[in-house]
Every structure is written in structure tokens, then in C-alpha cells.
Write an enzyme that holds these catalytic residues in place. Sequence first.
Site, PDB file in Angstrom:
ATOM      1  N   GLU A 170      50.905  35.454  35.923  1.00  0.00           N
ATOM      2  CA  GLU A 170      51.226  36.838  35.599  1.00  0.00           C
ATOM      3  C   GLU A 170      52.726  37.122  35.484  1.00  0.00           C
ATOM      4  O   GLU A 170      53.296  37.860  36.299  1.00  0.00           O
ATOM      5  CB  GLU A 170      50.604  37.766  36.643  1.00  0.00           C
ATOM      6  CG  GLU A 170      49.105  37.594  36.786  1.00  0.00           C
ATOM      7  CD  GLU A 170      48.459  38.672  37.658  1.00  0.00           C
ATOM      8  OE1 GLU A 170      49.179  39.400  38.357  1.00  0.00           O
ATOM      9  OE2 GLU A 170      47.215  38.792  37.613  1.00  0.00           O
ATOM     10  N   GLU A 350      41.262  35.106  37.156  1.00  0.00           N
ATOM     11  CA  GLU A 350      41.070  36.076  38.244  1.00  0.00           C
ATOM     12  C   GLU A 350      40.252  37.245  37.727  1.00  0.00           C
ATOM     13  O   GLU A 350      40.445  37.700  36.591  1.00  0.00           O
ATOM     14  CB  GLU A 350      42.396  36.667  38.753  1.00  0.00           C
ATOM     15  CG  GLU A 350      43.231  35.744  39.587  1.00  0.00           C
ATOM     16  CD  GLU A 350      44.535  36.389  40.044  1.00  0.00           C
ATOM     17  OE1 GLU A 350      44.601  37.631  40.194  1.00  0.00           O
ATOM     18  OE2 GLU A 350      45.502  35.632  40.240  1.00  0.00           O
TER      19      GLU A 350
HETATM   20  C1  FCB Z   1      46.772  39.828  40.713  1.00  0.00           C
HETATM   21  C2  FCB Z   1      47.468  38.713  41.460  1.00  0.00           C
HETATM   22  C3  FCB Z   1      46.734  38.234  42.668  1.00  0.00           C
HETATM   23  C4  FCB Z   1      46.062  39.351  43.424  1.00  0.00           C
HETATM   24  C5  FCB Z   1      45.283  40.250  42.488  1.00  0.00           C
HETATM   25  C6  FCB Z   1      44.571  41.390  43.173  1.00  0.00           C
HETATM   26  O1  FCB Z   1      47.705  40.578  40.009  1.00  0.00           O
HETATM   27  O2  FCB Z   1      47.650  37.605  40.614  1.00  0.00           O
HETATM   28  O3  FCB Z   1      47.636  37.510  43.452  1.00  0.00           O
HETATM   29  O4  FCB Z   1      46.962  40.021  44.200  1.00  0.00           O
HETATM   30  O5  FCB Z   1      46.113  40.756  41.505  1.00  0.00           O
END
Ligand code: FCB
Length: 444
Positions: A170, A350
Site C-alpha cells: 500500500e 487483504e
Molecule cells: C490495510 C493495512 C493492514 C491493516 C488493514 C486493516 O491498510 O495494509 O496492515 O491495517 O488495512
Amino acid sequence: MNDDTLPTLPSGFRLGVATSAAQIEGGARQDGKGLSIWDAFCATPGKIKDGSDIDVACDHVHRYAEDVERMQWLGVDAYRFSFAWPRLQPEGRGAWNEAGFDFYDRLLDKLHAAGISPHATLHHWDLPQALQESVGGWQSRETALRFADYAAEVARRFGDRLVAIATLNEPWCISTLGYERGQFAPGVRDRAAAMQVSHHLLLGHGLALRAMRAVGSKAQLGIVLNHTPAFPAEKTPADQQAARIVDGLDVRWYMDPLFRGAYPADAVAHLGADAPRPEAGDFEIIREPMDFLGINFYTRHFVSTRTPPLPAPGAKGFSDMGWENYPLALTQHLVRLTRDYMPPPMLITENGMANADALVDGRVDDQARVAYLRDHLAAVAKAIELGVDVRGYFYWSLLDNFEWDSGYAKRFGMFHVDYATQVRTPKASAHWYRDFIARHRAGR
Ligand code: FCB
């Protein structure tokens, strides 16, 4: 489990869980680890909402073996974790810390014995504090060069034991939240600096890919981007234009240079004097081909130019972060990425939700998370049906953990963590995911 409502994913589709080093490891000052910008940020009063730090976190450095056993119990195919750069190279340059390599060596052995594929990330935000202090962290081009050295060393040592290596997690969060809004470490508030940071991150990514290929790494190489698709609240020109700019600074700002070799012209015009200053040849490095693209998806942006702004409808609810639950955007977005960029195979690296989970009689009945998980897996299945090449899904997160500036107050885990005792308890969502994985494996 009611079979009628369950999504079906292609055989071979990988189901996993994700974590990151700073959020779970602890052992912050142990075995020669250097400090990271998040250690320093936690030590600055007022930065972390609950005043907590990451000295111990989930104590994963001591409990990694039992945590891998939890993954085995879930039945996951794959585990996404990150290396802590300052654990491997305390100063961010120069000497390597063998005790740090030993820790990941043991983790990889344990994963291998459990038959779980390791998907590593090189930089999930915990930059060595020494690089922050000496050169201003990602504000300096120098950090991109040091990152490539670090990437090459990790690939040289572990490249044959990792299925995949993502360079950055990110970059938007690092640049915008870390250097423009000051909400994340290192806490800078300067848009021009942040945009130059975004450029150095992309450059560091490209240099790292080249450096890892130069040492003959066999792992699949890519990057992980957070995408929050922007929707105009109303069909007015003002909302549409505002949504377009949000998209330009969030999605296209990273996708365009990676896949087309230039920043999006409308976003550059919008930034004016704050736009970054690339050097000749940078985009050739940045657009180095990748083997996979990781997408982190949680919610959408609902963009309203009214005062006060129109709130998102939230038909499917909001998480404990206040993020709207809107799974349809995941399908639409994957289709759009495929159409606009023809990316390599994608992974959902994620996806998850924070919930105000409480232990009641030793159980956590997180039905909202079960619904979120089911709906997002269905959204991925739908995208695949529409022709999108998605190969895997990683739930964020295996454990409740340190949620950055929110401290430990926000719980994303499938396992509840009691931070006083470090006892982990599987939530209802963990049981659901375990059953879902078993069913997927059995081809049902
Ligand atoms: C993302 C991050 C991860 C976590 C989630 C909720 O932005 O990559 O580390 O904190 O959000």
C-alpha cells in the site's frame, strides 16, 4: 453452513490469511532488531489513539509456531506475512542481523512443514528509523536504493522458499497517510513531500524487482496496492469530477506508472506545483513487468461535494472502522482493472472487517464478519465468472493486532487476542472459514 448461499471458487484458488510484522511480532528491541518509524511514532505522545506501542503486540516472535498451527487448523493454503526490514538490517544499510534471518528461517521451516505457501511482503511500513533520521526516509531517493539492496539480500537468502514476494504494501498509505496527512508514521504533513515519496516508493519497487531478478529469485514478484474505488454520491458534474480526482490520486496514481509508464495527466494537473519530479529513465524502471498484482480491498469512497457531504447509504452496514460494507465494488473494480490495464494474475492480498468483538462465555459470535467474508468471497467468484484472473484471497487478519494509529482498539482478526494473557480464541468467522476451506478443497 447453508450450501445454497455459498460462493464457489475454481479449484486451485488459494485461500489464506494475512498479517504484517509491525502489527503482530513484538520483540521490538530484541535480538539485535533496529527500531522502525512505527516504534518511534508510538513513542510520540498523541499519535496512537489508545496510547499503546508495539513492543510486545501479539508476541508472535515467541508464538509463531502455535500461530502456524492455528493456520493449519483453519486449513489455509497460503500465509501472507511481512519481513521487518529493521529486524534484518537494523540501520537500513550496511550490516545484516543474523538473529533476524534466523527468526524468519524458523517461521519458513514451520510453514513448510505445515504445507502452507509463504507469500512475503518486503515493506509493510516499518521503515528503519535510522533511514528516517539520516536521509528523511522515503523523502529521499537514497531510500529507494537501500530498499533494492535489502530486497536483493532477502531474495538471495529466501527466494527459493517463498512462493511470492511483494515489494511494498500500500504505497498510497505510506505516502498520503504518512507524509501528507501525518496520521501514520513518520507523521509528516506536506503534500509536495508526499508526492515525491510516492515517486520514490515506485522507483524503489522497480529497482527491487530488478535486484531480485538479478540474484535469480524464483519467487513470483509483484506489489500490493490498496484500492478504494470512488463513486460519485450524485450524478452531478461536481461529484463526478471529485470522484475522478479521488480515483486519479488513489487508483490511477499507482496503476498508470506501473502499467503505462506515466502519472495520470489529470491528477498531475490537479497537483500543480506539488506534483513529483521524476528523473529521466525512472518510468522504465517503474514499469518493470510483474508476475502478480496484489489488491487490498475493504470499502469504497462515496464522494459528495455537498456541505455537509451526503453519507454513504451503508445498506450492508459499516465496520467498526466506520467503513461502508460494499462488496459489489470489489467485483466491479476487478473487472475495471482487467479492462483498463490487462494486469498479471491478481491476488486479493487483504480483505476484512473490524468488529467490536467481545468474548462471551469463551466465544466470539462475529456474525457480521461471517457475512462480510461470505459476500466478498462471492464478489471475487463473480469477478472470476466475468473473466477476471484472480488466483487467491487472504483474509485480513489471522489475529486481532495493532491497527496502526487506532492501537489495539480495532479488531480485524479471525482469532480473538486477549492482550493481557496472549490467549487466542477462534471466532465464529474462523470456524466458518475453516468449513468453507474444507468444502472448497473437497470441490463442493
Ligand atoms: C490495510 C493495512 C493492514 C491493516 C488493514 C486493516 O491498510 O495494509 O496492515 O491495517 O488495512
